[in-house]
Design a protein around this motif. Structure first.
Motif, PDB file in Angstrom:
ATOM      1  N   LYS A 428       1.114  15.064  55.834  1.00 22.66           N
ATOM      2  CA  LYS A 428       2.186  14.209  55.270  1.00 22.66           C
ATOM      3  C   LYS A 428       3.374  15.081  55.487  1.00 22.66           C
ATOM      4  CE  LYS A 428       4.289  11.867  51.659  1.00 22.66           C
ATOM      5  NZ  LYS A 428       3.978  11.327  50.317  1.00 22.66           N
ATOM      6  N   THR A 429       4.358  14.866  56.300  1.00 21.90           N
ATOM      7  CA  THR A 429       5.609  15.739  56.427  1.00 21.90           C
ATOM      8  C   THR A 429       6.994  15.030  55.905  1.00 21.90           C
ATOM      9  OG1 THR A 429       6.015  15.040  58.598  1.00 21.90           O
ATOM     10  CG2 THR A 429       4.632  17.011  58.382  1.00 21.90           C
ATOM     11  N   LEU A 430       7.810  15.939  55.503  1.00 20.73           N
ATOM     12  CA  LEU A 430       9.203  15.451  55.029  1.00 20.73           C
ATOM     13  C   LEU A 430       9.791  14.799  56.310  1.00 20.73           C
ATOM     14  CD1 LEU A 430      11.204  15.122  52.628  1.00 20.73           C
ATOM     15  CD2 LEU A 430      12.029  17.579  53.334  1.00 20.73           C
ATOM     16  N   ILE A 431       9.889  15.703  57.370  1.00 21.54           N
ATOM     17  CA  ILE A 431      10.486  15.226  58.501  1.00 21.54           C
ATOM     18  C   ILE A 431       9.539  15.251  59.612  1.00 21.54           C
ATOM     19  CG2 ILE A 431      12.985  15.812  57.808  1.00 21.54           C
ATOM     20  CD1 ILE A 431      12.485  18.223  59.623  1.00 21.54           C
ATOM     21  N   SER A 432       9.947  14.710  60.837  1.00 20.22           N
ATOM     22  CA  SER A 432       9.121  14.919  62.114  1.00 20.22           C
ATOM     23  C   SER A 432       9.131  16.403  62.513  1.00 20.22           C
ATOM     24  CB  SER A 432       9.487  13.928  63.090  1.00 20.22           C
ATOM     25  OG  SER A 432       9.255  12.771  62.904  1.00 20.22           O
ATOM     26  N   PRO A 433       8.372  17.292  62.991  1.00 24.91           N
ATOM     27  CA  PRO A 433       8.754  18.596  63.211  1.00 24.91           C
ATOM     28  C   PRO A 433       9.042  18.846  64.776  1.00 24.91           C
ATOM     29  CG  PRO A 433       6.258  18.086  63.251  1.00 24.91           C
ATOM     30  CD  PRO A 433       6.893  16.945  62.676  1.00 24.91           C
ATOM     31  N   VAL A 434       9.679  19.748  64.999  1.00 24.02           N
ATOM     32  CA  VAL A 434      10.102  20.122  66.416  1.00 24.02           C
ATOM     33  C   VAL A 434       8.724  20.619  67.290  1.00 24.02           C
ATOM     34  CG1 VAL A 434      11.279  21.596  67.847  1.00 24.02           C
ATOM     35  CG2 VAL A 434      12.495  20.740  65.979  1.00 24.02           C
ATOM     36  N   ILE A 435       8.306  20.045  68.154  1.00 22.58           N
ATOM     37  CA  ILE A 435       6.772  20.151  68.708  1.00 22.58           C
ATOM     38  C   ILE A 435       7.017  21.266  70.091  1.00 22.58           C
ATOM     39  CG2 ILE A 435       5.158  19.032  70.097  1.00 22.58           C
ATOM     40  CD1 ILE A 435       5.328  18.273  67.143  1.00 22.58           C
ATOM     41  N   GLU A 436       6.573  22.561  69.853  1.00 19.47           N
ATOM     42  CA  GLU A 436       6.490  23.209  71.055  1.00 19.47           C
ATOM     43  C   GLU A 436       5.227  22.784  72.115  1.00 19.47           C
ATOM     44  OE1 GLU A 436       7.391  27.464  69.485  1.00 19.47           O
ATOM     45  OE2 GLU A 436       5.984  26.565  68.146  1.00 19.47           O
ATOM     46  N   LYS A 437       5.635  22.647  73.400  1.00 22.62           N
ATOM     47  CA  LYS A 437       4.583  22.280  74.338  1.00 22.62           C
ATOM     48  C   LYS A 437       5.009  23.169  75.693  1.00 22.62           C
ATOM     49  CE  LYS A 437       2.797  18.109  76.493  1.00 22.62           C
ATOM     50  NZ  LYS A 437       2.741  16.875  76.420  1.00 22.62           N
ATOM     51  N   ARG A 438       3.836  23.290  76.356  1.00 22.81           N
ATOM     52  CA  ARG A 438       4.088  23.972  77.777  1.00 22.81           C
ATOM     53  C   ARG A 438       4.100  22.926  78.566  1.00 22.81           C
ATOM     54  NH1 ARG A 438       0.123  26.097  79.651  1.00 22.81           N
ATOM     55  NH2 ARG A 438      -1.392  25.262  78.163  1.00 22.81           N
ATOM     56  N   LEU A 439       5.003  23.299  80.002  1.00 25.52           N
ATOM     57  CA  LEU A 439       5.152  22.291  80.912  1.00 25.52           C
ATOM     58  C   LEU A 439       3.858  22.009  81.661  1.00 25.52           C
ATOM     59  CD1 LEU A 439       8.196  23.829  82.861  1.00 25.52           C
ATOM     60  CD2 LEU A 439       8.122  21.786  81.530  1.00 25.52           C
ATOM     61  N   ALA A 440       2.863  22.852  81.686  1.00 28.97           N
ATOM     62  CA  ALA A 440       1.468  22.627  82.344  1.00 28.97           C
ATOM     63  C   ALA A 440       0.598  22.001  81.638  1.00 28.97           C
ATOM     64  CB  ALA A 440       0.963  24.065  82.956  1.00 28.97           C
ATOM     65  N   GLU A 441       0.590  21.624  80.281  1.00 28.03           N
ATOM     66  CA  GLU A 441      -0.430  21.299  79.704  1.00 28.03           C
ATOM     67  C   GLU A 441      -1.350  19.982  80.168  1.00 28.03           C
ATOM     68  OE1 GLU A 441       0.050  20.948  75.310  1.00 28.03           O
ATOM     69  OE2 GLU A 441       1.070  22.989  75.298  1.00 28.03           O
ATOM     70  N   LYS A 442      -0.377  18.985  80.563  1.00 26.41           N
ATOM     71  CA  LYS A 442      -1.055  17.931  81.076  1.00 26.41           C
ATOM     72  C   LYS A 442      -1.925  18.037  82.289  1.00 26.41           C
ATOM     73  CE  LYS A 442      -0.173  13.090  82.711  1.00 26.41           C
ATOM     74  NZ  LYS A 442       0.928  12.115  82.957  1.00 26.41           N
ATOM     75  N   TYR A 443      -1.536  18.888  83.236  1.00 26.45           N
ATOM     76  CA  TYR A 443      -2.163  19.183  84.482  1.00 26.45           C
ATOM     77  C   TYR A 443      -3.290  20.166  83.812  1.00 26.45           C
ATOM     78  CZ  TYR A 443      -2.449  21.648  89.154  1.00 26.45           C
ATOM     79  OH  TYR A 443      -3.091  22.079  90.329  1.00 26.45           O
ATOM     80  N   GLU A 444      -3.201  20.923  83.217  1.00 27.46           N
ATOM     81  CA  GLU A 444      -4.341  21.794  82.839  1.00 27.46           C
ATOM     82  C   GLU A 444      -5.397  21.163  82.200  1.00 27.46           C
ATOM     83  OE1 GLU A 444      -1.653  25.852  82.216  1.00 27.46           O
ATOM     84  OE2 GLU A 444      -2.317  24.638  80.393  1.00 27.46           O
ATOM     85  N   GLN A 446      -6.360  17.886  82.696  1.00 25.50           N
ATOM     86  CA  GLN A 446      -6.942  17.408  83.729  1.00 25.50           C
ATOM     87  C   GLN A 446      -7.824  18.436  84.587  1.00 25.50           C
ATOM     88  OE1 GLN A 446      -3.786  15.705  85.928  1.00 25.50           O
ATOM     89  NE2 GLN A 446      -3.406  13.987  84.522  1.00 25.50           N
ATOM     90  N   ARG A 447      -7.494  19.394  84.880  1.00 26.33           N
ATOM     91  CA  ARG A 447      -8.274  20.408  85.546  1.00 26.33           C
ATOM     92  C   ARG A 447      -9.495  20.950  84.555  1.00 26.33           C
ATOM     93  NH1 ARG A 447      -5.486  24.875  89.256  1.00 26.33           N
ATOM     94  NH2 ARG A 447      -7.526  25.156  89.396  1.00 26.33           N
ATOM     95  N   LEU A 448      -9.209  21.007  83.405  1.00 23.28           N
ATOM     96  CA  LEU A 448     -10.469  21.403  82.506  1.00 23.28           C
ATOM     97  C   LEU A 448     -11.382  20.155  82.464  1.00 23.28           C
ATOM     98  CD1 LEU A 448      -8.641  23.312  79.396  1.00 23.28           C
ATOM     99  CD2 LEU A 448     -10.228  24.259  81.177  1.00 23.28           C
ATOM    100  N   GLU A 449     -10.934  19.123  82.256  1.00 26.17           N
ATOM    101  CA  GLU A 449     -11.918  17.902  82.290  1.00 26.17           C
ATOM    102  C   GLU A 449     -12.674  17.750  83.706  1.00 26.17           C
ATOM    103  OE1 GLU A 449     -11.447  12.993  81.846  1.00 26.17           O
ATOM    104  OE2 GLU A 449      -9.730  14.432  81.361  1.00 26.17           O
ATOM    105  N   SER A 450     -12.062  18.055  84.869  1.00 30.31           N
ATOM    106  CA  SER A 450     -12.744  17.965  85.950  1.00 30.31           C
ATOM    107  C   SER A 450     -13.730  19.105  86.073  1.00 30.31           C
ATOM    108  CB  SER A 450     -11.664  18.020  87.210  1.00 30.31           C
ATOM    109  OG  SER A 450     -11.217  19.407  87.138  1.00 30.31           O
ATOM    110  N   GLU A 451     -13.426  20.168  85.658  1.00 30.25           N
ATOM    111  CA  GLU A 451     -14.676  21.421  85.494  1.00 30.25           C
ATOM    112  C   GLU A 451     -15.790  20.864  84.668  1.00 30.25           C
ATOM    113  OE1 GLU A 451     -13.461  25.271  84.354  1.00 30.25           O
ATOM    114  OE2 GLU A 451     -11.483  25.096  84.790  1.00 30.25           O
ATOM    115  N   THR A 452     -15.448  20.097  83.559  1.00 32.99           N
ATOM    116  CA  THR A 452     -16.369  19.846  82.626  1.00 32.99           C
ATOM    117  C   THR A 452     -17.316  18.654  83.267  1.00 32.99           C
ATOM    118  OG1 THR A 452     -15.210  20.162  80.824  1.00 32.99           O
ATOM    119  CG2 THR A 452     -17.098  19.106  80.468  1.00 32.99           C
ATOM    120  N   GLN A 453     -16.776  17.822  83.949  1.00 36.17           N
ATOM    121  CA  GLN A 453     -17.412  16.991  84.800  1.00 36.17           C
ATOM    122  C   GLN A 453     -18.143  17.339  85.815  1.00 36.17           C
ATOM    123  OE1 GLN A 453     -14.242  14.378  85.963  1.00 36.17           O
ATOM    124  NE2 GLN A 453     -14.183  13.054  83.858  1.00 36.17           N
ATOM    125  N   SER A 454     -17.841  18.346  86.595  1.00 42.18           N
ATOM    126  CA  SER A 454     -18.587  18.842  87.684  1.00 42.18           C
ATOM    127  C   SER A 454     -19.631  19.687  87.341  1.00 42.18           C
ATOM    128  CB  SER A 454     -17.579  19.728  88.609  1.00 42.18           C
ATOM    129  OG  SER A 454     -17.129  20.928  87.764  1.00 42.18           O
TER     130      SER A 454
END
Length: 457
Positions: A428-444, A446-454
């Motif tokens: 529970k938060t008083l306001i919505s926080p400012v979210i820090e996020k790296r540009l490559a997260e979604k891409y990475e 997906q690659r980690l998931e493919s590693e696990t699958q392989s």
């Protein structure tokens, strides 16, 4: 003889340069071909000339006196004190201790440190009594310490105030009793890491500071700002200079100390999990921008910081990058190194003007804190972040080794000591926080998931 040689060549005006460029373009449109627009809406020309230069900006950047900083997370006080001494012997010139709880013995932690060494304390809690203890230790040691307190920044980052209150009253009490420390800071790196453009970063930082200016009556020491520095080399130099200009102008109107103490740290936004050694190249240029832009202390980000716990090897490499810049590249030899660079002067001026305009709009609509509580700051940052993310996803913003020339043989799933992505933390938060996020997260991911699958296959 050299003077005679130069006298043979007359000055070339801005008009003549442009005529020559248009000739070389062979009919292509000058504006469409050579002028590009930054995310801040600044049109960047192919050249800048003294004919079009404005009067030099009045901003002092003491690049010759910047300090090489070292981050130390304090778990075992004795070990952390020993590490502090060791890193100073190995080239560090300033220390930033992260303090997890009130049990930390500050006297033991700083015992034996030269009083001239800049020391910063980042507290992961809010305790007026603990801050008073730090002030007492500073007085006993004849030192001046920086305690990095930022209740507004905590609200922006976590969505809640410390202990359920805004803490302004406690800060005023500290102002009355603590004379050996600086204790008000603004965590501007939050906005950079979340994807705000540079105009927003400057305006939000100063708007953030105004919330303290208007409520704190007993603070005489300079404020401290922690700034995130990205990879747009010249723009980042200009950003730090523009921040000083806007901050000084606003501080003067509030009767606050116009000096600003800047801690600069490379951004996390463009750092990558795969081909992680490229992070060293990114942080090197970002530290260069920080120094030339006039940061007081530069704390480098280790190349593996997003997925490894703090370790001696990575910390040593990060520190050595700064040592090379200072001792082999002579970045500490000249103050105001950007003065007279028409391009940087122009970008500085435009960033300052645009940030001041945005700041005035924020103040006209109730101020930074009101805009933060209403969610407008978060929405504007998210919009800027989405535009940058789209450029990355489309390959127009390049991170080498990630969305261009990736090494498909890289495997990282077995090396993760830290979770490198945005963490879901339902609360529970008083306001919505400012979210820090790296540009490559979604891409990475997906690659980690493919590693696990392989591996499973």
């Amino acid at each position: 003889m050299s003077n005679n040689l130069f006298n043979e060549f007359g000055p070339v005006s801005s008009k003549l340069w442009k005529q020559q460029i248009q000739y070389e373009l062979k009919g292509a449109d000058y504006n469409e071909t050579l002028i590009w627009e930054s995310p801040e809406g600044i049109k960047v020309r192919p050249f800048y000339h003294i004919d079009e230069a404005k009067d030099p900006l009045q901003v002092h950047t003491a690049a010759a006196s910047y300090k090489i900083g070292q981050d130390i997370f304090v778990q075992d006080v004795a070990k952390s004190a020993g590490r502090a001494q060791s890193t100073l012997e190995r080239g560090a010139e300033a220390l930033r201790f992260t303090i997890p709880d009130e049990k930390t013995d500050i006297t033991t932690l700083v015992q034996g440190l030269d009083a001239r060494v800049p020391v910063y304390f980042y507290l992961q809690f809010f305790s007026i009594d603990f801050v008073k203890k730090i002030d007492a230790v500073a007085a006993a040691n004849g030192a001046h310490y920086h305690v990095l307190l930022d209740p507004v920044g905590n609200l922006a980052k976590e969505g809640n105030w410390h202990d359920g209150g805004d803490n302004f009253e406690q800060l005023n009490l500290l102002g009355e009793s603590c004379k050996n420390i600086s204790f008000v800071t603004i965590n501007s790196a939050l906005y950079q890491n979340a994807g705000a453009n540079m105009v927003q970063q400057i305006a939000y930082t100063v708007g953030h500071a105004i919330e303290y200016f208007s409520r704190l009556k007993n603070v005489q020491q300079p404020y401290t700002v922690t700034v995130g520095v990205g990879s747009n080399y010249f723009f980042e130099i200009a950003k730090l200079r523009a921040l000083r200009i806007v901050y000084a102008a606003v501080a003067k109107t509030y009767g606050v100390n116009e000096n600003l103490h800047i801690i600069a740290v490379p951004t996390r936004r463009n750092k990558t999990l795969y081909d992680y050694n490229v992070n060293m190249l990114r942080t090197t240029t970002e530290c260069m921008s920080a120094i030339l832009g006039g940061a007081d202390t530069v704390i480098n980000l280790p190349y593996d910081a997003i997925y490894h716990k703090s370790n001696e090897f990575a910390d040593r490499i990060a520190r050595n990058q700064l040592l090379i810049l200072k001792n082999e590249s002579y970045f500490d030899k000249v103050n105001n190194p950007a003065d007279g660079a028409y391009y940087i002067e122009e970008i500085t001026s435009q960033l300052a003007e645009k940030a001041l305009a945005l700041l005035k709009d924020i103040e006209a609509h109730g101020g930074f804190l009101k805009q933060l509580i209403e969610g407008n700051i978060q929405r504007k940052i998210a919009e800027s972040a989405a535009k940058e993310q789209e450029l990355f996803d489309n390959g127009k913003e390049v991170l080498l080794g990630t969305n261009k020339y990736p090494n498909k043989n890289d495997r990282m799933s077995a090396d993760l000591e830290l979770y490198p992505f945005v963490k879901a933390n339902p609360r529970k938060t008083l306001i919505s926080p400012v979210i820090e996020k790296r540009l490559a997260e979604k891409y990475e991911q997906q690659r980690l998931e493919s590693e696990t699958q392989s591996t499973t296959a």
